[in-house]
Structure formats: structure tokens, C-alpha cells
Write an enzyme that holds these catalytic residues in place. Structure first.
Site, PDB file in Angstrom:
ATOM      1  CE  LYS A  54      37.154  49.898  37.558  1.00  0.00           C
ATOM      2  NZ  LYS A  54      36.081  49.526  38.704  1.00  0.00           N
ATOM      3  CD  GLN A  98      36.933  48.055  41.990  1.00  0.00           C
ATOM      4  OE1 GLN A  98      37.287  49.005  41.216  1.00  0.00           O
ATOM      5  NE2 GLN A  98      36.104  47.038  41.798  1.00  0.00           N
ATOM      6  CG  ASP A 121      31.434  53.275  39.973  1.00  0.00           C
ATOM      7  OD1 ASP A 121      31.696  52.574  38.640  1.00  0.00           O
ATOM      8  OD2 ASP A 121      32.132  52.791  40.905  1.00  0.00           O
TER       9      ASP A 121
END
Ligand code: NAD
Length: 297
Positions: A54, A98, A121
Site C-alpha cells: 500500500k 490494517q 477503507d
């Protein structure tokens, strides 16, 4: 039947290129580069690889990345203090924690704490509610990547019957909402569904997000369907560790019109969509600062 194997890496490269052009527009207007903060707790090797990818992609897109690494035994309070700090920072436009978190930490509480306009997200209940009611929002990256693939593959999705295998909050449910908005007819099947393969066999579009290595074989697939394999499962085959999807590629591919491989399908598009969301969040912050009030899109 000739089957198209969808090149997710190429599509992702194209999307990253489009995003980096937009980032350049921001820089040309003397605005700061979009900033993506990634929070990693603990030492899980798979999570560390995802975070590394990422950050690499963020840099390729011309963004700044801020990495926060916390030890496996960090407390909920420490993690929440980091989120509060990132919420306040003007140079941070997107915040990603994460997952999964170590068991003693509550992901739900952390997700709720992220400012919705920085929730790249798309997991905050505010964004989930906007998506469910058909309003502009930050959309979870994996289903957004699947939608991009399907629209590039099939064009208009109106009237298609989509069957989604799996009903998780991060893939199955948002995928169903997105495809509903794209005017598909939706069936969601899950672990308690009877004869799920017979329902799946009616699908023009089959999205597999199950987490069971190669569960989906040809008995689940209507000839000519487009098959999107979200699964990423590490398995041992002939003494070697490899990644396989939720779809048995060699059995299904001969019947599909098009299919995503694992690796190289949905995975790269997920990360590219994270960059797209970070850009959208940065554009939103710019417009808010200029007194323009609009919704995220
Ligand atoms: P999950 O475990 O949260 O959900 C799995 C779903 O599958 C559940 O809703 C369950 O009801 C359903 N299911 C389980 N067994 C079934 C069966 N036999 N028949 C029908 N349905 C069944 O998983 P998730 O987080 O949605 O992830 C699914 C897969 O996608 C995993 O392999 C995960 O690693 C992968 N994933 C990939 C990406 C990516 O970037 N490509 C992102 C997220 C998840």
C-alpha cells in the site's frame, strides 16, 4: 468457449496512472499531496506485506504516506490516541488501520473513531449507511475494485443477475449494495444457504468472497458467466506454499466468459482503489477548506 483472463495488475496500473494525474492537478494548484496514514499493529507477516504494498503504491501515485507501527501488546488507549492524532492532522487525508488487529483490541471501536471523511477503507458505520442508502461515500476498496473490473469488462451492468458468495461486512455486503446500485438483480449466498451452487449457477456475474480455498467449481458456474474471485488463501501444494482463490481456476475457467486469476486479479485493484479513495478524501478536504460543501463521490 474462449475465456478472458482479466489482468488485474494492468487495470490497477491504469487506475493508479489516472489517480496520479489527478494528484498532479492538486500539486499544480499548490495544494499538498494527498496523505495516507497506515497503522499496523503487531508483526503478522501477511499484514506487513499488505502495508508495504500500500505504501509503495501510494508513492507511485504521488502521495505521501505516514506509517505508524505499534507493538503487538499495545493497548486500546494507545491505538485510539494515534487515531485521534491522525484525525486532527491536516496533512493526513486518509487513515487505514490494517486488519486483523491482535485479539485483545477492538477493531469496531477503532473503526468508529476514524473521522468518516478520512475513512478510506469505507468501514465506518457512517459510510456503510451512506452506501446502503445510495448516497456518495467512501466505498470499501475490494468491492469497489470488483465493480471497476466488472464495468470495464461488461460496460452497463443493468439487468444482470449477480450472485455474491459470502456476506462479510468488508466484501459481500458492500458488493451487494454496489451492484444493486448498478441495477443488477442480487442474490447473496452464505454458509447457511441450501444448495448455494444451484443459485450461483443462475448468475451472469459470480463474485466469490468465501475464504475457502478453491471451493467454487464448475457446478457453481453458468456457462458464459463473468467470475470474480476475491479469495486469497495460502495453501501448501506439493510441499510449496502458494496463493489460491476461492474459485478452482482450472475447473471454472473453461466455462467462464471472463475470470480474475489469483494472484493478479482483485488484489491489485483493491490497492489501486485505496489510492482512489485517498484522492477523493483529499479533494473533499480541499473543497471543505474552500467552503464548498458537497458529498464524497
Ligand atoms: P469472511 O470469513 O469474513 O466471510 C466469508 C463469508 O463466506 C461468510 O459470509 C460465510 O457465510 C461465507 N461462506 C463460508 N463458507 C461458505 C460456503 N461453503 N458456501 C457459501 N458461503 C460460505 O471473509 P471475507 O473477509 O469476506 O474474505 C473472503 C475472502 O476474500 C478471503 O479469502 C479473504 O482473504 C479474501 N479477501 C481478499 C481481498 C483482496 O484484496 N483481494 C480483500 C478482502 C478479503
Amino acid at each position: 468457449m474462449s475465456t478472458r483472463v482479466i489482468d488485474g495488475k494492468r487495470l490497477a496500473d491504469n487506475l493508479i496512472r489516472e489517480v496520479s494525474e489527478q494528484v498532479q492537478h492538486l500539486l499544480d494548484a499548490d495544494l499538498p499531496a494527498p496523505g495516507l496514514a497506515v497503522v499496523l499493529v503487531g508483526e503478522d507477516p501477511a499484514s506487513a506485506v499488505y502495508v508495504r504494498n500500500k505504501i509503495k503504491r501510494a508513492r507511485e501515485a504521488g502521495m505521501r504516506s505516514i506509517e505508524k507501527r505499534l507493538s503487538e501488546d499495545c493497548t486500546q488507549e494507545t491505538l485510539e490516541a494515534i487515531i485521534e492524532e491522525l484525525n486532527q492532522r491536516e496533512d493526513v487525508h486518509g487513515i487505514l488501520v490494517q486488519l486483523p488487529l491482535p485479539k485483545h483490541l477492538s477493531a469496531e471501536r477503532v473503526i468508529r473513531l476514524i473521522a468518516p471523511q478520512k475513512d478510506v477503507d469505507g468501514f465506518h458505520p457512517h459510510n456503510v449507511g451512506l452506501l446502503a442508502t445510495g448516497q456518495a461515500s467512501l466505498i470499501p476498496c475490494t468491492p469497489l475494485g470488483c465493480l471497476e473490473i466488472l464495468q470495464r469488462e461488461l460496460g452497463d451492468l443493468s439487468g444482470k443477475h449477480a450472485v455474491i458468495v459470502g456476506r462479510s461486512n468488508i466484501v459481500g455486503k458492500p458488493m451487494a449494495n454496489l451492484l444493486l446500485q448498478a441495477n443488477c438483480t442480487i442474490t447473496v449466498v452464505h454458509s447457511k444457504t441450501h444448495q448455494a451452487n444451484l443459485l450461483a449457477r443462475q448468475a451472469d456475474i459470480l463474485v466469490a468472497a468465501v475464504g475457502q480455498p478453491e471451493l467454487i467449481d464448475e457446478s457453481w458456474v453458468k456457462p458464459g458467466a463473468v467470475v470474480i474471485d476475491v479469495g486469497i488463501n495460502a495453501v501448501e501444494q506439493a510441499g510449496k506454499r502458494k496463493l489460491v482463490g476461492d474459485v478452482n481456476f482450472s475447473k471454472v475457467a473453461p466455462f467462464a466468459k471472463a475470470i480474475t486469476p489469483v494472484p493478479g486479479g482483485v488484489g491489485p485493484m483493491t490497492i489501486a482503489c485505496l489510492m482512489k479513495n485517498t484522492l477523493v478524501a483529499a479533494q473533499y478536504a480541499r473543497d471543505q477548506a474552500n467552503g464548498l460543501h458537497h458529498t464524497l463521490s
